[in-house]
Write a protein that holds these residues in place. Structure first.
Motif, PDB file in Angstrom:
ATOM      1  N   ASP A   1       0.809  -1.218   0.000  1.00 43.20           N
ATOM      2  CA  ASP A   1       0.000   0.000   0.000  1.00 43.20           C
ATOM      3  C   ASP A   1       0.844   1.270   0.000  1.00 43.20           C
ATOM      4  O   ASP A   1       0.320   2.361   0.225  1.00 43.20           O
ATOM      5  CB  ASP A   1      -0.921   0.007   1.222  1.00 43.20           C
ATOM      6  CG  ASP A   1      -0.143  -0.129   2.535  1.00 43.20           C
ATOM      7  OD1 ASP A   1       1.073  -0.422   2.482  1.00 43.20           O
ATOM      8  OD2 ASP A   1      -0.747   0.056   3.606  1.00 43.20           O
ATOM      9  N   LEU A   2       2.124   1.140  -0.261  1.00 48.37           N
ATOM     10  CA  LEU A   2       3.015   2.301  -0.168  1.00 48.37           C
ATOM     11  C   LEU A   2       2.989   3.119  -1.455  1.00 48.37           C
ATOM     12  O   LEU A   2       3.142   2.583  -2.551  1.00 48.37           O
ATOM     13  CB  LEU A   2       4.446   1.841   0.123  1.00 48.37           C
ATOM     14  CG  LEU A   2       5.447   2.964   0.382  1.00 48.37           C
ATOM     15  CD1 LEU A   2       5.170   3.628   1.721  1.00 48.37           C
ATOM     16  CD2 LEU A   2       6.870   2.432   0.347  1.00 48.37           C
ATOM     17  N   GLU A   3       2.819   4.411  -1.316  1.00 46.58           N
ATOM     18  CA  GLU A   3       2.860   5.304  -2.463  1.00 46.58           C
ATOM     19  C   GLU A   3       4.305   5.549  -2.879  1.00 46.58           C
ATOM     20  O   GLU A   3       5.209   5.584  -2.052  1.00 46.58           O
ATOM     21  CB  GLU A   3       2.204   6.639  -2.103  1.00 46.58           C
ATOM     22  CG  GLU A   3       2.161   7.634  -3.246  1.00 46.58           C
ATOM     23  CD  GLU A   3       1.537   8.951  -2.843  1.00 46.58           C
ATOM     24  OE1 GLU A   3       1.621   9.902  -3.631  1.00 46.58           O
ATOM     25  OE2 GLU A   3       0.969   9.022  -1.739  1.00 46.58           O
ATOM     26  N   GLY A   4       4.528   5.702  -4.190  1.00 44.76           N
ATOM     27  CA  GLY A   4       5.846   6.079  -4.671  1.00 44.76           C
ATOM     28  C   GLY A   4       6.738   4.928  -5.081  1.00 44.76           C
ATOM     29  O   GLY A   4       7.949   5.105  -5.235  1.00 44.76           O
ATOM     30  N   ILE A   5       6.160   3.738  -5.283  1.00 47.98           N
ATOM     31  CA  ILE A   5       6.901   2.600  -5.820  1.00 47.98           C
ATOM     32  C   ILE A   5       6.034   1.944  -6.893  1.00 47.98           C
ATOM     33  O   ILE A   5       4.851   2.259  -7.024  1.00 47.98           O
ATOM     34  CB  ILE A   5       7.261   1.557  -4.731  1.00 47.98           C
ATOM     35  CG1 ILE A   5       5.993   0.943  -4.124  1.00 47.98           C
ATOM     36  CG2 ILE A   5       8.125   2.187  -3.648  1.00 47.98           C
ATOM     37  CD1 ILE A   5       6.263  -0.234  -3.197  1.00 47.98           C
ATOM     38  N   THR A   6       6.632   1.039  -7.672  1.00 49.58           N
ATOM     39  CA  THR A   6       5.847   0.255  -8.627  1.00 49.58           C
ATOM     40  C   THR A   6       5.497  -1.069  -7.955  1.00 49.58           C
ATOM     41  O   THR A   6       6.377  -1.840  -7.603  1.00 49.58           O
ATOM     42  CB  THR A   6       6.639   0.021  -9.926  1.00 49.58           C
ATOM     43  OG1 THR A   6       7.943  -0.482  -9.616  1.00 49.58           O
ATOM     44  CG2 THR A   6       6.793   1.321 -10.694  1.00 49.58           C
TER      45      THR A   6
ATOM     46  N   ILE B   1       8.936   9.046   0.762  1.00 50.52           N
ATOM     47  CA  ILE B   1       8.867   7.653   0.299  1.00 50.52           C
ATOM     48  C   ILE B   1       9.953   6.815   0.977  1.00 50.52           C
ATOM     49  O   ILE B   1       9.689   5.720   1.497  1.00 50.52           O
ATOM     50  CB  ILE B   1       9.016   7.589  -1.235  1.00 50.52           C
ATOM     51  CG1 ILE B   1       7.826   8.261  -1.919  1.00 50.52           C
ATOM     52  CG2 ILE B   1       9.139   6.134  -1.703  1.00 50.52           C
ATOM     53  CD1 ILE B   1       8.044   8.533  -3.402  1.00 50.52           C
ATOM     54  N   ILE B   2      11.179   7.329   0.978  1.00 49.58           N
ATOM     55  CA  ILE B   2      12.298   6.606   1.590  1.00 49.58           C
ATOM     56  C   ILE B   2      12.055   6.424   3.085  1.00 49.58           C
ATOM     57  O   ILE B   2      12.293   5.342   3.642  1.00 49.58           O
ATOM     58  CB  ILE B   2      13.617   7.354   1.321  1.00 49.58           C
ATOM     59  CG1 ILE B   2      13.961   7.282  -0.167  1.00 49.58           C
ATOM     60  CG2 ILE B   2      14.762   6.773   2.153  1.00 49.58           C
ATOM     61  CD1 ILE B   2      15.094   8.195  -0.592  1.00 49.58           C
ATOM     62  N   GLY B   3      11.566   7.469   3.749  1.00 44.31           N
ATOM     63  CA  GLY B   3      11.267   7.365   5.173  1.00 44.31           C
ATOM     64  C   GLY B   3      10.209   6.315   5.457  1.00 44.31           C
ATOM     65  O   GLY B   3      10.299   5.574   6.450  1.00 44.31           O
ATOM     66  N   SER B   4       9.216   6.213   4.587  1.00 41.73           N
ATOM     67  CA  SER B   4       8.162   5.209   4.767  1.00 41.73           C
ATOM     68  C   SER B   4       8.708   3.797   4.592  1.00 41.73           C
ATOM     69  O   SER B   4       8.304   2.869   5.299  1.00 41.73           O
ATOM     70  CB  SER B   4       7.028   5.455   3.764  1.00 41.73           C
ATOM     71  OG  SER B   4       6.411   6.701   3.990  1.00 41.73           O
ATOM     72  N   ILE B   5       9.637   3.625   3.642  1.00 38.21           N
ATOM     73  CA  ILE B   5      10.258   2.312   3.443  1.00 38.21           C
ATOM     74  C   ILE B   5      11.109   1.949   4.657  1.00 38.21           C
ATOM     75  O   ILE B   5      11.057   0.815   5.157  1.00 38.21           O
ATOM     76  CB  ILE B   5      11.097   2.306   2.151  1.00 38.21           C
ATOM     77  CG1 ILE B   5      10.189   2.501   0.929  1.00 38.21           C
ATOM     78  CG2 ILE B   5      11.876   0.994   2.016  1.00 38.21           C
ATOM     79  CD1 ILE B   5      10.941   2.675  -0.378  1.00 38.21           C
TER      80      ILE B   5
ATOM     81  N   SER C   1       1.973   8.391  -6.915  1.00 35.24           N
ATOM     82  CA  SER C   1       2.733   9.626  -6.854  1.00 35.24           C
ATOM     83  C   SER C   1       3.228   9.940  -8.253  1.00 35.24           C
ATOM     84  O   SER C   1       3.343   9.061  -9.101  1.00 35.24           O
ATOM     85  CB  SER C   1       3.921   9.461  -5.899  1.00 35.24           C
ATOM     86  OG  SER C   1       4.787  10.559  -5.985  1.00 35.24           O
ATOM     87  N   SER C   2       3.527  11.214  -8.517  1.00 38.90           N
ATOM     88  CA  SER C   2       4.071  11.578  -9.822  1.00 38.90           C
ATOM     89  C   SER C   2       5.551  11.232  -9.910  1.00 38.90           C
ATOM     90  O   SER C   2       6.162  11.399 -10.956  1.00 38.90           O
ATOM     91  CB  SER C   2       3.865  13.071 -10.079  1.00 38.90           C
ATOM     92  OG  SER C   2       4.545  13.829  -9.098  1.00 38.90           O
ATOM     93  N   ILE C   3       6.139  10.759  -8.819  1.00 35.00           N
ATOM     94  CA  ILE C   3       7.534  10.333  -8.810  1.00 35.00           C
ATOM     95  C   ILE C   3       7.610   8.990  -8.093  1.00 35.00           C
ATOM     96  O   ILE C   3       6.851   8.743  -7.147  1.00 35.00           O
ATOM     97  CB  ILE C   3       8.425  11.396  -8.133  1.00 35.00           C
ATOM     98  CG1 ILE C   3       9.898  11.183  -8.500  1.00 35.00           C
ATOM     99  CG2 ILE C   3       8.216  11.449  -6.633  1.00 35.00           C
ATOM    100  CD1 ILE C   3      10.757  12.401  -8.238  1.00 35.00           C
TER     101      ILE C   3
END
Length: 212
Positions: free
Chosen positions: A92-97, A136-140, A172-174
């Motif tokens: 469910d994490l935004e910012g990855i494929t 994103i990195i912090g969430s990972i 996310s757009s990135i």
């Protein structure tokens, strides 16, 4: 047509199939469209006949090829296996494929991932991009995963309107597109985890050094 390679006439023959045929062995529903160059594993753009959508397929051959060094052969398998494990921890994490499906048969292992259109960051990032990636990195990291391989060609940016509107709430757009080099918290000590986490962030700052 099959191409056979061997080191000696007595060596066991290993059939080398065209990539489109390899993909058919993984799933007859997937149609090969193109191969992405300069990647450590085979990374392809495919289309799924069932829904006519495009996806990213990453695959590794389980059979030993005598022309590929053993270390490289093992690292390719490990990369695909590890990315599958990582993506299963981040559904469910935004910012990855995200992971769509995983495959394995006698010859191949493969993962099918979402395809997000975009262009490599390549120094064209803004402060907004920097803070988005930092989140994103912090969430990972918060999920106990580190060593994210933060570099230009592992980040894509969609410069236009958001794609896939049905998923807009989580997209996310990135995005970071390859997580096959990550490590889990239980594989390292707390001190090592902290060091690797700080390196991820310093690598991010290096990318945006001209913007900060």
């Amino acid at each position: 047509m099959f191409i056979y390679v061997s080191l000696t006439p007595a060596a066991e023959m290993t059939p080398l199939l065209p990539l489109s045929e390899e993909i058919k062995q993984i799933s007859p529903d997937l149609v090969f469209l193109r191969l992405f160059p300069n990647t450590s594993t085979k990374v392809c753009l495919v289309e799924n006949r069932k829904d006519s959508q495009r996806y990213i397929l990453k695959l590794a051959d389980k059979r030993r090829n005598p022309f590929i060094p053993e270390g490289l052969y093992k690292s390719r398998l490990k990369h695909v296996q590890r990315e599958e494990r990582v993506l299963r921890e981040l559904p469910d994490l935004e910012g990855i494929t995200h992971l769509v499906e995983a495959y394995e048969n006698d010859n191949y292992i493969a993962i099918l991932k979402e395809f997000q259109k975009g262009i490599p960051l390549n120094g064209g990032g803004t402060l907004k991009d920097y803070y988005a990636l930092k989140r994103i990195i912090g969430s990972i990291h918060a999920r106990g995963i580190v060593r994210i391989d933060v570099r230009y060609n592992n980040i894509i940016k969609n410069p236009g309107p958001k794609l896939y509107e049905e998923y807009e709430s989580r997209r996310s757009s990135i995005a970071i597109i390859d997580l096959g080099s990550c490590m889990f918290h239980y594989e390292v000590t707390l001190k090592e985890f902290d060091k690797l986490a700080r390196k991820d962030l310093s690598d991010l700052e290096l990318i945006f050094s001209k913007s900060l």
